[in-house]
Write a protein that holds these residues in place. Structure first.
Motif, PDB file in Angstrom:
ATOM      1  N   PHE A  80       0.831  -1.208   0.000  1.00  0.00           N
ATOM      2  CA  PHE A  80       0.000   0.000   0.000  1.00  0.00           C
ATOM      3  C   PHE A  80       0.858   1.248   0.000  1.00  0.00           C
ATOM      4  O   PHE A  80       0.461   2.282  -0.531  1.00  0.00           O
ATOM      5  N   GLU A 121      -8.837  10.084  -5.109  1.00  0.00           N
ATOM      6  CA  GLU A 121      -9.593   9.060  -4.387  1.00  0.00           C
ATOM      7  C   GLU A 121      -8.742   7.816  -4.150  1.00  0.00           C
ATOM      8  O   GLU A 121      -8.819   7.177  -3.104  1.00  0.00           O
ATOM      9  N   LEU A 122      -7.935   7.491  -5.145  1.00  0.00           N
ATOM     10  CA  LEU A 122      -7.062   6.333  -5.001  1.00  0.00           C
ATOM     11  C   LEU A 122      -6.115   6.528  -3.817  1.00  0.00           C
ATOM     12  O   LEU A 122      -5.806   5.592  -3.080  1.00  0.00           O
ATOM     13  N   LEU A 131      -7.860   5.688  -0.681  1.00  0.00           N
ATOM     14  CA  LEU A 131      -7.986   4.252  -0.494  1.00  0.00           C
ATOM     15  C   LEU A 131      -6.671   3.619  -0.081  1.00  0.00           C
ATOM     16  O   LEU A 131      -6.634   2.729   0.758  1.00  0.00           O
ATOM     17  N   TYR A 145      -5.626   4.461   3.668  1.00  0.00           N
ATOM     18  CA  TYR A 145      -6.402   3.916   4.778  1.00  0.00           C
ATOM     19  C   TYR A 145      -5.725   2.706   5.425  1.00  0.00           C
ATOM     20  O   TYR A 145      -5.555   2.665   6.650  1.00  0.00           O
ATOM     21  N   PRO A 146      -5.289   1.721   4.621  1.00  0.00           N
ATOM     22  CA  PRO A 146      -4.637   0.565   5.253  1.00  0.00           C
ATOM     23  C   PRO A 146      -3.377   0.954   6.006  1.00  0.00           C
ATOM     24  O   PRO A 146      -3.008   0.302   6.979  1.00  0.00           O
ATOM     25  N   LEU A 200     -11.383   8.330   7.136  1.00  0.00           N
ATOM     26  CA  LEU A 200     -12.249   8.010   6.010  1.00  0.00           C
ATOM     27  C   LEU A 200     -13.435   8.951   5.927  1.00  0.00           C
ATOM     28  O   LEU A 200     -13.792   9.414   4.848  1.00  0.00           O
TER      29      LEU A 200
END
Lengths: 498, 486, 305, 87, 111, 100
Positions: A112, A137-138, A141, A144-145, A163
């Protein structure tokens, strides 16, 4: 059609995919891939910079919907951000390899991590608003991890906050982009003429869209009422914080606002229509507010986080000042803040990793124990305050000049006040580090064997020193042709003198 | 070989495979299924490649022609859906080969093949009554698959599903009876020509729509869906959510447009849109409340169907550009939901296999042990949330543009809030997988085949975002639907 | 007058079936409703449907329902909530009213399909229009419909997790000497009737479904009276016999494509013969499928016992 | 002739009604079955008359089918009952 | 005119047969309703009904002039007789061999 | 008002009654019966309406009804099998309320 911009993106994307598939135990191979990809990317970026210097703008375009394309285009502004990210990615990767040694879930983390940088590069190279939105947006995503990486309930909570803010911002951005598309049709960055026409047709609606986009981007840039996610996200590991604050997320927001003002609406239109003044005000307020809150924090990383809230708004302040000098200040601060902040976070990570120090009061006398890290920290902190000849000084200088040029002398007051506040929250820390007596025992001590020069492990220490040096160099050699300042000048010249 | 000569094989082969698999021993069943899967995939691919770009194709069964005989019609839309079916059903079939116990397989394959045949038949059908038979074939196959194995919870879900499906079919048939009584034909092309508005036609269409809505599980007729889709075996869940409910929607939207309903009933369209909004919010809210993984995914289907309902009001716009965008967006949404949902169900099935239980709380720590599964689930989730870059995003973008052009700003809000809600319930799943637990749980490991199937589908739903112009070009090929759209 | 009486009879039987608390009574009323419907279909000039209704209603559906009912546990009819009654009455009434209102305003049909049908009848290979529609003009529907029947069987088999559920077809249910003796006469009669209906289908009402239903009834009767074939033989016969109609139909349907024709086109010279062949196979298969559906049900009860 | 048919039909329908009452009353399965049996025979008669009245020869085939299948119910019922007692 | 009388005779005979057949049906049904127990009900039903059907068939045969139809009608009558014999036997056998048979459990005793 | 239309209306009534029963009952067998009533009503409407419009016999809807009847028998048989299985497993003749 030029595949070079795509290649820049794909280096880290491919690295991410390969790392995902690697078994957890293949540490060496993973590190190798990471470093190789980072170096390769750096080389490719240098190629791109060369091209841009020669007034050649490599562009890659792919139609994803009828009449709507994914455009990757290397222009001067893009390369400013891309250069910063690729450079800092290399150091952050090195640092992360050291930081996460023996930690679980490294495959996921580094996957990630690479994906996150891929999205940052996408944001940098985006040639139109839609492409920007996609990678924006990517980025959400893929970060987040990283934010929830530790998997504790606390980090999961932080991830949720993160988020809620970023996705809501993303939705606003999407709405703005869709509205803009419906009004003007697809526009590449830089085609401000079509928009100006539409603006004169529906000034109210277009101003509304401007603020919608501004709010959407402002979430990531952590401007005042939208900043709350940033301090909570501090639970993430130090390299992630560095990434969030210096390389990727916050910068993506700030960079987006730059794009919005300069390449979508156009600085002249924005200035004429009075769109910039609210931005100036918010930025000014955020600068003071962030500094004020930083002052109250006792956790090192939290203090740094609020410092980021304040520092990023310098960038916004700069670009909201109509005039080349202000712009120059804002742009160059994008780079300088990155260098200095990454240094500070590395140092915070070093303290935490080596001696288990998390709170400010635990820093007493750490300068004797970890002199190199502490030196780097000092450099970064002084730079933040704006002490010459460190990078931060250059930015503040040009911001001040820009404020005068734009006819807003009150901004100078803000700059001075914030510098005082900066000094107020950094200087006591420095005093503790260097002039207090060390405690009998450190909270948690790592084993001696891996240390370099009695400090931290080499993986942790070297990147810290390099970035610290770079932030010093950026200030010292600001006049040199390869300095961030010169590059920002290039952009400003091309922007204001077409 | 032209695509017209290839067409009947898309019906014959699955039917023949259904017979074969009902007769042969297990080993031979698996091999023949594999072969037919390959041939189907190949046939639909060739069909798509050979589609003429200037006119739709009509295939008269028994060479009788329209009013008396049955005509199959192949336009771009049908071709695209055939391809989608091949893709998803193939992967689900491959998945089932290694997922099902050997004792479950003899029951599975004949039903699977009938299901596939029914789907192909429905995409191609050009006759109202033939659609009824196709729908029944589809529903009974789906119910049989849900009940496979005969466990109490599955039988219960299957019964609920069966009653809903039967009621829906009868509603549809009642409407068809009235339409036949009013117009004297069952052929869709002819019907569109001679269609006249009147009490009989209005009631007929209302009944047909209501029946199909029940079969598609549109809110508030959705209550049968979650137990059936969540309770079934994993490959079955994927087939059901991805394909089966789409068939009745496909019929409904085609009839709606080809009989020129968008101009005739603005209020009904707005009402349908309202139900769509209800579906989005209620389904999303329910998905947030669930404690079992597959239930979350099933309720997400209920919610996502809301987007499809939003097409109806968007189509009823005075601007033809807006309707065009709406139809394109709607079909694309259907396609990307099919891919993403199939991928998500398969990934969820894998996760449950790993964890050994179906509760969300059992997923703690899984993201470390089975990152590929989580990744597949994540890709599918991205598409479902409509985050870029994904098929879901592209579809949502087109719908947003349509809503903007036609000035129906309220649907924009619904679309955006709906995607936030879907992000909420999907990330809830993720946060469970990231939770680190102290006690080391023993996780099972699904075979590579299972993981690859899930990953492929999920990745396809993302890639759809980059290659959307292809399906959109197919959808736009000339055909009854596009002509009626104007 | 008769028509109105019949309609009233239909309605009251339907209502009684639904409302009577006694399940067995409801069932018998339902079967009688089928009888009444047979009469109605005759009144509607639809003897084919009347035949099918008579054969399926009394021979198959009734027996199936009866067989299931016996297994149902005893229970009091559930107390139904008042709002539910309201909704039931409301929707039932509104459906009826809406339908009646629409039916009374039915316009003239713009397309006269029956004339086209008459014009094309000679080319179809059979002289009975309904058989022509079922097995030639709309043969695709019929093909899929047999598919639906087969599917129900497969779905039923899928309820058991084992290889081949048709294994033990032991009959031996009822040992009544008189019954057994009369069956020796009765069964050939039923077979004869099935053959007659099948043969009649080409030129008058009758055909594969009706014949198949009678055949199935014969099989069920045999099964109930314990006149089962050897288990091994019957299992193989069943598995093939169930499919033979569908497969033959499919083969004939697609063989026309070898000659470059579209699916389901019969060569015009052989159309009649081919249709008869298909009907023959279909009769056999339908009989077996319906029978298997019954035995599957039966087995399920045995398992529970 | 029409009126003869009508009168007969009405008589038959009356007989049907009486049969229905028996089915309604029961009390035993056998009684209900007998009622059904009566209705089957009556149905055959009605069909035969309708065949003559409506010039619908196929109604006789229907009657034939009905006559042949009328005993199915009785067999099914008795078979099941008998078995469930023995087991 | 000559053929009128036989036709009239035939028609009235036919009518008589049909109507008395119908009456017999009613009588049988009344028997079914009135007789006290199952076995006697069997008795009423099978006799009266089959006779009634026979009369109706006879009446219809008189009206037809096709041998095939006449044979078919006769066949139907025979079949019905046979079937009702069989089912009457079964019902009686069932009722008499299992006198202890309770009403179906779900039946409320409403007689 | 011809015979055909009368029966079409009769079919409408049957449909209404079927829907009424479908909604009213929890009991699975009753529901199945209600479904069959609904189906019969639909078939009556199909043939009755078409023939009353034409004023004569129309073979096409009759053929459709034949197909429909077979499909309905298949559906009924499958439903019965499911009902049996359910009863066998749960000892209940109706679906229990949501317990999961």
């Amino acid at each position: 059609m030029n595949l070079l911009p795509l290649a820049v993106l794909m280096t880290s994307f491919t690295a991410a995919m390969v790392i995902f598939l690697l078994p957890e135990a293949r540490h060496r191979l993973r590190s190798l891939i990471n470093i190789a990809a980072a170096c390769l990317k750096l080389v490719l970026v240098i190629f791109l910079i060369q091209a841009v210097l020669q007034q050649d703008y490599p562009e890659f375009s792919w139609e994803i919907l009828p009449g709507l394309s994914l455009v990757l285009r290397a222009d001067a502004l893009a390369m400013l951000f891309a250069g910063l990210s690729s450079l800092l990615w290399l150091f952050t990767t090195l640092y992360a390899i050291g930081y996460l040694e023996n930690a679980p879930n490294r495959s996921r983390f580094f996957g990630f991590f690479s994906l996150c940088v891929a999205s940052t590069m996408g944001i940098a190279l985006a040639g139109n608003l839609l492409t920007f939105l996609i990678f924006y947006e990517l980025l959400t995503l893929s970060t987040y991890p990283l934010v929830v990486h530790r998997g504790t309930p606390e980090s999961l909570r932080a991830g949720r906050t993160y988020l809620i803010y970023t996705l809501a911002g993303g939705v606003l951005l999407l709405l703005g982009v869709a509205l803009l598309y419906a009004e003007v049709g697809e526009l590449n960055f830089g085609d401000t003429a079509a928009l100006a026409e539409a603006f004169h047709a529906h000034p109210g609606r277009m101003s509304g869209i401007f603020f919608l986009l501004l709010v959407g981007l402002g979430v990531k840039a952590a401007i005042f009422p939208l900043h709350a996610w940033l301090p909570t996200a501090m639970v993430a590991p130090a390299p992630v914080s560095a990434l969030l604050h210096a390389v990727a997320v916050v910068k993506a927001g700030a960079f987006g606002i730059i794009r919005l003002v300069y390449d979508v609406y156009g600085i002249e239109l924005s200035a004429q229509q009075g769109l910039l003044l609210p931005l100036t005000l918010i930025a000014a307020f955020t600068i003071l507010y962030g500094s004020w809150r930083a002052l109250q924090q006792i956790d090192i990383k939290k203090r740094l986080a609020f410092s980021t809230v304040s520092q990023v708004s310098y960038i916004l302040l700069g670009i909201s000042l109509f005039g080349p000098l202000g712009t120059l200040g804002g742009l160059v601060h994008l780079l300088h803040q990155g260098l200095m902040k990454v240094t500070l976070f590395f140092c915070a990570g070093n303290y935490a990793e080596t001696l288990g120090i998390h709170k400010i009061h635990e820093l007493n006398g750490v300068g004797q124990r970890m002199p190199l890290t502490s030196a780097a920290f000092t450099l970064g902190a002084l730079g933040m305050i704006g002490l010459p000849p460190i990078a931060g000084f250059i930015s503040k200088w040009y911001l001040g000049l820009g404020a005068l040029q734009a006819g807003m002398p009150w901004v100078l007051g803000v700059l001075i006040a914030s510098s005082l506040l900066n000094a107020a929250y950094f200087l006591p820390v420095l005093k503790r580090i260097w002039f207090s007596d060390p405690p009998a025992a450190w909270p948690q001590q790592a084993s001696e064997s891996k240390r370099l020069w009695r400090d931290s492990s080499p993986w942790l220490l070297l990147p810290t020193l390099v970035t610290a040096t770079l932030s010093l160099a950026a200030g010292l050699f600001a006049a040199a042709s390869w300095s961030p300042l010169s590059w920002a000048e290039l952009i400003v010249i091309r922007e204001y003198l077409p | 070989m032209s695509s017209l000569a290839l067409l009947p094989w898309l019906l014959i082969l699955p039917l023949a495979a259904a017979c074969l698999t009902g007769l042969l021993p297990l080993r031979a069943t698996q091999i023949s299924s594999l072969l037919v899967i390959l041939s189907q995939a190949l046939a639909s691919l060739l069909l798509l490649l050979w589609m003429p770009s200037d006119e739709p194709l009509f295939y008269s069964l028994g060479s009788w022609g329209a009013p008396l005989g049955i005509v199959l019609r192949l336009d771009g839309l049908a071709a695209a859906f055939l391809m989608m079916t091949s893709l998803i059903a193939s992967l689900c079939g491959l998945y089932a080969l290694s997922y099902l116990r050997p004792s479950q397989q003899p029951g599975f394959w004949p039903l699977f093949w009938f299901l596939w045949a029914a789907l192909n038949g429905i995409w191609l059908a050009g006759d109202l009554f033939n659609l009824y038979v196709g729908l029944e074939l589809l529903s009974l196959a789906a119910v049989g698959l849900v009940a496979l194995g005969g466990e109490a919870s599955r039988v219960k879900a299957a019964l609920r599903y069966l009653f809903a499906a039967l009621l829906g079919s009868l509603g549809y048939l009642l409407g068809v009876s009235l339409l036949y009584g009013a117009h004297g034909t069952l052929d869709l092309e002819l019907l569109a020509e001679v269609f006249h508005w009147g009490p009989l036609s209005a009631l007929a269409l209302a009944l047909i729509l209501a029946g199909l809505a029940l079969k598609t599980a549109f809110f508030p007729l959705h209550t049968w869906l979650p137990p059936a889709h969540a309770g079934a075996l994993t490959p079955v869940s994927a087939l059901l959510s991805a394909l089966v409910i789409k068939a009745s929607f496909y019929i409904a939207l085609r009839l709606w447009v080809e009989l020129e309903m968008p101009e005739r009933s603005l209020e009904v369209a707005q009402l349908l849109g309202l139900l769509g909004a209800g579906a989005l919010f209620w389904g999303g809210w329910m998905a947030l409340q669930q404690v079992k993984l597959k239930q979350v995914v099933a309720y997400s289907t209920v919610a996502q169907l809301g987007y499809l309902l939003l097409i109806f009001p968007l189509l009823s716009s005075s601007s033809s550009e807006a309707s065009h965008l709406a139809s394109q967006g709607g079909w694309l949404m259907l396609l990307s939901h099919a891919l993403a949902k199939a991928g998500m169900f398969l990934a969820a099935g894998n996760l449950i296999l790993c964890a050994g239980r179906s509760e969300l709380s059992a997923l703690a720590g899984l993201s470390r042990y089975r990152p590929m599964n989580i990744f597949a689930f994540g890709l599918a989730a991205v598409s479902l949330m409509g985050l870029p870059p994904s098929g879901g995003f592209s579809a949502k973008w087109l719908m947003l543009q349509s809503a903007l052009i036609s000035g129906q700003w309220w649907w924009i809000l619904v679309i955006l809030l709906g995607s936030l809600l879907s992000a909420a319930y999907l990330f809830r799943v993720f946060s469970h997988t990231y939770l680190e637990t102290q006690d080391s749980v023993q996780f099972g490991q699904p075979s590579l085949m299972l993981e690859l199937c899930a990953l492929t589908l999920a990745a396809l739903s993302i890639l759809l975002g980059f290659f959307a112009p292809w399906p959109l070009a197919w959808f736009a090929l000339p055909g009854p639907f596009t002509e009626a759209l104007g | 007058m008769i028509d109105l009486l019949l309609v009233c009879g239909l309605w009251s039987l339907a209502l009684t079936t639904l409302l009577t608390p006694n399940a067995f009574r409801a069932l018998v009323f339902f079967i009688l409703l089928g009888l009444l419907l047979t009469l109605v279909w005759i009144r509607l000039d639809a003897p084919d449907i009347a035949l099918a209704e008579a054969a399926l209603g009394t021979g198959i559906t009734g027996v199936l329902l009866l067989d299931t009912l016996k297994q149902q546990p005893q229970h009091a009819l559930l107390c139904v909530h008042r709002t539910r009654i309201f909704w039931a009455v409301f929707s039932g009434l509104s459906l009826t009213l809406a339908l009646s209102w629409a039916l009374l305003q039915a316009p003239a049909m713009p397309i006269a399909l029956d004339q086209t049908l008459t014009a094309q009848l000679d080319a179809s290979g059979v002289s009975h229009p309904i058989t022509a529609v079922l097995l030639n003009f709309r043969a695709y529907d019929t093909l899929l419909e047999i598919g639906v029947l087969l599917l129900a069987l497969f779905a039923g088999q899928g309820l058991h997790e084992r290889q081949h559920p048709l294994e033990q077809l032991s009959g031996a249910q009822l040992h009544n000497p008189f019954l057994r003796a009369s069956l020796a006469l009765w069964l050939p009669g039923m077979l004869l009737l099935a053959t007659y209906l099948l043969w009649a289908g080409a030129h008058q009402p009758g055909g594969a479904f009706q014949a198949g239903a009678v055949l199935a009834a014969a099989f069920i009767l045999m099964h109930l009276c314990g006149l089962a074939l050897d288990a091994q033989v019957s299992q193989h016969l069943l598995r093939i016999g169930v499919l033979v109609g569908f497969v033959l139909f499919l083969v004939v349907a697609s063989s026309s494509m070898l000659a470059g024709q579209t699916l389901l086109t019969y060569p015009s010279a052989w159309a009649g013969e081919l249709i008869l062949l298909i009907e023959l196979a279909l009769t056999f298969s339908i009989g077996l499928i319906l029978f298997s559906l019954f035995t599957l049900n039966h087995q399920m009860r045995k398992e529970s016992a | 002739m029409i009126w003869v048919y009508s009168v007969t039909l009405v008589l038959l329908l009356g007989s049907l009604l009486l049969g229905l009452i028996r089915i309604w009353r029961g009390p035993r399965l056998a009684d209900r079955l007998l009622g059904a049996q009566l209705l089957g025979t009556t149905g055959v008669a009605v069909l035969l008359i309708l065949a003559e009245w409506q010039l619908q020869p196929a109604a006789r085939d229907t009657a034939l089918v009905l006559a042949m299948l009328a005993m199915m119910l009785a067999v099914a019922l008795v078979a099941g009952r008998h078995k469930s007692r023995s087991s | 005119m000559e053929s009128f009388l036989p036709t009239l005779l035939l028609t009235s005979l036919q009518g008589l047969l049909l109507i008395s057949g119908g009456v017999l049906f009613v009588v049988g049904s009344i028997g079914l309703l009135r007789f006290p127990d199952t076995c006697s009900r069997v008795h009423a039903l099978t006799k009266a009904d089959n006779l009634g059907l026979g009369l109706i068939v006879l009446g219809l045969i008189l009206g037809t002039n096709s041998l095939g139809v006449a044979l078919k009608l006769l066949l139907i009558w025979l079949l019905v007789m046979f079937a009702s014999t069989l089912s009457g036997h079964l019902v009686a056998w069932y009722a008499c061999y299992h006198p202890a048979e309770k009403p179906l459990p779900q039946e409320p005793s409403d007689d | 008002m011809n015979t055909y239309l009368i029966f079409a209306l009769g079919g409408a009534g049957l449909c209404g009654i079927g829907l009424f029963g479908f909604i009213l009952h929890d009991d699975l067998l009753r529901r199945l019966i209600a479904f069959n009533l609904l189906g019969s009503g639909t078939f009556l409407i199909l043939v009755g309406l078409a023939q009353s419009g034409r004023g004569g016999v129309d073979a096409v809807p009759q053929a459709l009804v034949l197909t429909g009847i077979v499909v309905a028998v298949a559906a009924t048989a499958l439903t019965l099998m499911l009902i049996r299985r359910w009863t066998q497993l749960s000892q209940q003749s109706h679906l229990t309320e949501e317990d999961e």
